[in-house]
Design a protein around this motif. Structure first.
Motif, PDB file in Angstrom:
ATOM      1  N   VAL A 192     -95.024  -6.852  15.280  1.00 10.76           N
ATOM      2  CA  VAL A 192     -93.829  -6.758  16.119  1.00 10.76           C
ATOM      3  C   VAL A 192     -93.640  -8.054  16.906  1.00 10.76           C
ATOM      4  O   VAL A 192     -92.520  -8.554  17.055  1.00 10.76           O
ATOM      5  CB  VAL A 192     -93.938  -5.551  17.075  1.00 10.76           C
ATOM      6  CG1 VAL A 192     -92.784  -5.566  18.089  1.00 10.76           C
ATOM      7  CG2 VAL A 192     -93.922  -4.245  16.295  1.00 10.76           C
ATOM      8  N   ALA A 193     -94.752  -8.607  17.407  1.00  5.77           N
ATOM      9  CA  ALA A 193     -94.678  -9.866  18.151  1.00  5.77           C
ATOM     10  C   ALA A 193     -94.124 -10.987  17.282  1.00  5.77           C
ATOM     11  O   ALA A 193     -93.334 -11.829  17.746  1.00  5.77           O
ATOM     12  CB  ALA A 193     -96.052 -10.236  18.691  1.00  5.77           C
ATOM     13  N   GLY A 194     -94.516 -10.999  16.011  1.00  7.68           N
ATOM     14  CA  GLY A 194     -93.970 -11.992  15.092  1.00  7.68           C
ATOM     15  C   GLY A 194     -92.476 -11.840  14.918  1.00  7.68           C
ATOM     16  O   GLY A 194     -91.723 -12.837  14.924  1.00  7.68           O
ATOM     17  N   ASP A 195     -92.021 -10.587  14.778  1.00  9.39           N
ATOM     18  CA  ASP A 195     -90.580 -10.335  14.666  1.00  9.39           C
ATOM     19  C   ASP A 195     -89.852 -10.756  15.946  1.00  9.39           C
ATOM     20  O   ASP A 195     -88.740 -11.300  15.893  1.00  9.39           O
ATOM     21  CB  ASP A 195     -90.320  -8.855  14.394  1.00  9.39           C
ATOM     22  CG  ASP A 195     -90.640  -8.460  12.960  1.00  9.39           C
ATOM     23  OD1 ASP A 195     -90.696  -9.357  12.098  1.00  9.39           O
ATOM     24  OD2 ASP A 195     -90.832  -7.255  12.703  1.00  9.39           O
ATOM     25  N   LEU A 196     -90.472 -10.493  17.096  1.00  6.75           N
ATOM     26  CA  LEU A 196     -89.855 -10.890  18.366  1.00  6.75           C
ATOM     27  C   LEU A 196     -89.715 -12.401  18.454  1.00  6.75           C
ATOM     28  O   LEU A 196     -88.666 -12.917  18.871  1.00  6.75           O
ATOM     29  CB  LEU A 196     -90.702 -10.368  19.528  1.00  6.75           C
ATOM     30  CG  LEU A 196     -90.561  -8.894  19.878  1.00  6.75           C
ATOM     31  CD1 LEU A 196     -91.599  -8.496  20.929  1.00  6.75           C
ATOM     32  CD2 LEU A 196     -89.157  -8.587  20.391  1.00  6.75           C
ATOM     33  N   THR A 232     -86.889 -13.500  16.272  1.00  7.44           N
ATOM     34  CA  THR A 232     -85.594 -13.091  16.814  1.00  7.44           C
ATOM     35  C   THR A 232     -85.215 -13.936  18.023  1.00  7.44           C
ATOM     36  O   THR A 232     -84.046 -14.313  18.192  1.00  7.44           O
ATOM     37  CB  THR A 232     -85.627 -11.597  17.193  1.00  7.44           C
ATOM     38  OG1 THR A 232     -86.002 -10.832  16.048  1.00  7.44           O
ATOM     39  CG2 THR A 232     -84.261 -11.128  17.676  1.00  7.44           C
ATOM     40  N   VAL A 233     -86.185 -14.244  18.873  1.00  7.51           N
ATOM     41  CA  VAL A 233     -85.915 -15.126  20.022  1.00  7.51           C
ATOM     42  C   VAL A 233     -85.448 -16.485  19.534  1.00  7.51           C
ATOM     43  O   VAL A 233     -84.465 -17.056  20.059  1.00  7.51           O
ATOM     44  CB  VAL A 233     -87.178 -15.262  20.902  1.00  7.51           C
ATOM     45  CG1 VAL A 233     -86.998 -16.391  21.917  1.00  7.51           C
ATOM     46  CG2 VAL A 233     -87.470 -13.953  21.615  1.00  7.51           C
ATOM     47  N   THR A 234     -86.113 -17.027  18.514  1.00  9.16           N
ATOM     48  CA  THR A 234     -85.712 -18.319  17.957  1.00  9.16           C
ATOM     49  C   THR A 234     -84.282 -18.267  17.425  1.00  9.16           C
ATOM     50  O   THR A 234     -83.478 -19.178  17.645  1.00  9.16           O
ATOM     51  CB  THR A 234     -86.677 -18.736  16.822  1.00  9.16           C
ATOM     52  OG1 THR A 234     -87.997 -18.870  17.354  1.00  9.16           O
ATOM     53  CG2 THR A 234     -86.245 -20.060  16.206  1.00  9.16           C
ATOM     54  N   ALA A 235     -83.957 -17.158  16.743  1.00 10.27           N
ATOM     55  CA  ALA A 235     -82.605 -17.004  16.185  1.00 10.27           C
ATOM     56  C   ALA A 235     -81.564 -16.902  17.293  1.00 10.27           C
ATOM     57  O   ALA A 235     -80.473 -17.495  17.205  1.00 10.27           O
ATOM     58  CB  ALA A 235     -82.556 -15.762  15.294  1.00 10.27           C
ATOM     59  N   LEU A 236     -81.883 -16.166  18.356  1.00 14.74           N
ATOM     60  CA  LEU A 236     -80.934 -16.028  19.468  1.00 14.74           C
ATOM     61  C   LEU A 236     -80.732 -17.365  20.190  1.00 14.74           C
ATOM     62  O   LEU A 236     -79.609 -17.708  20.593  1.00 14.74           O
ATOM     63  CB  LEU A 236     -81.437 -14.969  20.444  1.00 14.74           C
ATOM     64  CG  LEU A 236     -81.373 -13.523  19.946  1.00 14.74           C
ATOM     65  CD1 LEU A 236     -82.125 -12.600  20.886  1.00 14.74           C
ATOM     66  CD2 LEU A 236     -79.915 -13.069  19.804  1.00 14.74           C
ATOM     67  N   ARG A 237     -81.800 -18.147  20.351  1.00 16.75           N
ATOM     68  CA  ARG A 237     -81.658 -19.467  20.964  1.00 16.75           C
ATOM     69  C   ARG A 237     -80.760 -20.364  20.120  1.00 16.75           C
ATOM     70  O   ARG A 237     -79.960 -21.148  20.638  1.00 16.75           O
ATOM     71  CB  ARG A 237     -83.033 -20.124  21.126  1.00 16.75           C
ATOM     72  CG  ARG A 237     -84.006 -19.396  22.046  1.00 16.75           C
ATOM     73  CD  ARG A 237     -83.540 -19.326  23.463  1.00 16.75           C
ATOM     74  NE  ARG A 237     -84.576 -18.767  24.343  1.00 16.75           N
ATOM     75  CZ  ARG A 237     -84.329 -18.191  25.507  1.00 16.75           C
ATOM     76  NH1 ARG A 237     -83.081 -18.100  25.942  1.00 16.75           N
ATOM     77  NH2 ARG A 237     -85.315 -17.713  26.243  1.00 16.75           N
ATOM     78  N   GLY A 242     -80.502 -15.058  11.036  1.00 17.28           N
ATOM     79  CA  GLY A 242     -81.795 -14.518  11.435  1.00 17.28           C
ATOM     80  C   GLY A 242     -81.670 -13.190  12.156  1.00 17.28           C
ATOM     81  O   GLY A 242     -82.435 -12.255  11.904  1.00 17.28           O
ATOM     82  N   VAL A 243     -80.691 -13.106  13.068  1.00 18.36           N
ATOM     83  CA  VAL A 243     -80.474 -11.844  13.790  1.00 18.36           C
ATOM     84  C   VAL A 243     -80.012 -10.750  12.829  1.00 18.36           C
ATOM     85  O   VAL A 243     -80.476  -9.606  12.892  1.00 18.36           O
ATOM     86  CB  VAL A 243     -79.449 -12.041  14.918  1.00 18.36           C
ATOM     87  CG1 VAL A 243     -79.089 -10.705  15.555  1.00 18.36           C
ATOM     88  CG2 VAL A 243     -79.990 -13.006  15.973  1.00 18.36           C
ATOM     89  N   GLU A 244     -79.097 -11.113  11.924  1.00 15.03           N
ATOM     90  CA  GLU A 244     -78.608 -10.123  10.961  1.00 15.03           C
ATOM     91  C   GLU A 244     -79.734  -9.608  10.073  1.00 15.03           C
ATOM     92  O   GLU A 244     -79.821  -8.409   9.776  1.00 15.03           O
ATOM     93  CB  GLU A 244     -77.505 -10.730  10.091  1.00 15.03           C
ATOM     94  CG  GLU A 244     -76.937  -9.727   9.083  1.00 15.03           C
ATOM     95  CD  GLU A 244     -75.846 -10.314   8.212  1.00 15.03           C
ATOM     96  OE1 GLU A 244     -75.234  -9.543   7.453  1.00 15.03           O
ATOM     97  OE2 GLU A 244     -75.616 -11.538   8.286  1.00 15.03           O
ATOM     98  N   SER A 245     -80.626 -10.501   9.669  1.00 14.26           N
ATOM     99  CA  SER A 245     -81.754 -10.088   8.836  1.00 14.26           C
ATOM    100  C   SER A 245     -82.621  -9.050   9.558  1.00 14.26           C
ATOM    101  O   SER A 245     -83.031  -8.041   8.978  1.00 14.26           O
ATOM    102  CB  SER A 245     -82.605 -11.298   8.462  1.00 14.26           C
ATOM    103  OG  SER A 245     -83.777 -10.907   7.777  1.00 14.26           O
TER     104      SER A 245
END
Length: 361
Positions: free
Chosen positions: A238-242, A245-250, A266-269
């Motif tokens: 889960v931490a890896g997914d987070l 996702t943080v990288t994609a949101l940035r 990335g977010v859509e994936s």
């Protein structure tokens, strides 16, 4: 099964005792806190007096860390023909029992997949396990009579037996119970110091995500301490997914169009992976989840409103497959979401409008 001894009169033990007692089994109750056993007895779960002789089944309903010691004591005293525990982890307690050198032919590990946010005997109900999976983890050593008594217990509690390997069970509950509880707590923790104006905006989504975070931390420390490895492995994923996702949101904040496109992808994936996983959650009666249509009805917070809606749905000949209630913040009103088969949605909406209900799209 005519007699049983339930050791541990918390939510699970008392609920099992209530179910057995209601079906004619003589149940004896024991607890390290005698007052708790007396409370369970006063609720009709059995008697807090010790059995005079051998009982048919001993049910150990204590925290995972105490299962092996409690079982070993009961088995050495020869209290029952068969022994089982209902702890939420199975591999560790069995290995502890093996290390004690006990004969495990009269023992089987089990786990009813049911519970509530509240704990203790006052939260118990005889129907807690109805329709819920109850995992049994027999081994080659398990006596057939013991397995049959465990299956009888499951049947008397009206649960659904599921046979699994103990370690496979522990990995499974880490995925579907233990890890989600920690994630729910992490989300709820964000609310602790949030601005009041933000908290007032809480809707059904945040309520759904944080509901299980209301459970007793002491109980969950016991559970997680008995199954830390599989839970930690899942949280690492889960931490890896987070992180991704943080990288994609940035990236979505970037002035570079290409980076924004990569961020959106990335977010859509992540969202689509969530869609795919959610479709695997069993639906009604354990079948594949159905695509229901929602008929949303605005109701006042008055006695009898829900009863009227269900009665009107019945008159319309429509079966309500599921229901949710979204409460309006600061108002004495709410939105009842009736989930029905798509072909029945229009007919139900029309019938409810005719009877004066306010339907929302």
């Amino acid at each position: 099964m005519r007699t049983a001894l339930v050791i541990g009169t918390g939510l699970i033990g008392t609920s099992a005792a209530l179910a057995l007692a209601s079906r004619g089994v003589t149940v004896h109750l024991a607890d390290h806190d005698p007052a708790q056993a007396r409370t369970a007895a006063a609720l009709g779960a059995g008697t807090d007096e010790s059995p005079e002789g051998l009982v048919d089944l001993c049910v150990v309903a204590v925290p995972p860390a105490h299962v092996a010691a409690t079982l070993a004591d009961a088995m050495r005293r020869g209290t029952a023909r068969a022994y089982l525990d209902v702890a939420s982890v199975k591999g560790g307690p069995r290995r502890e029992l093996e290390a004690l050198g006990l004969d495990l032919t009269p023992y089987i590990g089990t786990h009813p997949m049911s519970g509530r946010e509240r704990s203790g005997p006052l939260a118990a109900t005889a129907d807690l396990f109805e329709g819920r999976p109850w995992v049994l983890t027999p081994t080659r050593d398990t006596d057939t009579e013991v397995l049959n008594l465990a299956l009888e217990l499951v049947a008397l509690c009206r649960a659904v037996p599921v046979v699994m390997d103990a370690d496979a069970h522990d990995r499974a509950v880490a995925l579907v119970s233990h890890m989600p509880h920690l994630v729910s707590s992490m989300v709820a923790a964000r609310l602790e110091n949030a601005e009041e104006t933000a908290v007032r905006l809480c809707g059904q989504g945040i309520r759904d995500v944080t509901r299980i975070a209301a459970s007793d931390p002491r109980m969950w420390i016991d559970i997680l301490s008995a199954n830390p490895g599989p839970v930690a492995d899942l949280l690492a994923q889960v931490a890896g997914d987070l992180d991704e996702t943080v990288t994609a949101l940035r990236a979505l904040q970037s002035a570079d169009e290409q980076k924004r496109a990569e961020g959106a992808a990335g977010v859509e994936s992540m969202l689509r992976r969530g869609n795919a996983g959610q479709t695997r959650v069993p639906g009604k009666h354990g079948t594949a989840p159905a695509a229901y249509e929602i008929v949303a009805v605005l109701i006042d917070d008055q006695p009898g409103q829900l009863a009227r809606i269900f009665a009107d749905a019945d008159r319309a000949g429509v079966n309500v497959e599921d229901v949710r209630i979204e409460h309006a913040t600061g108002q004495q009103a709410g939105l009842v979401q009736l989930m029905v088969e798509p072909r029945a949605a229009s007919a139900l909406s029309a019938a409810l409008r005719e009877r004066g209900w306010s339907i929302r799209q």
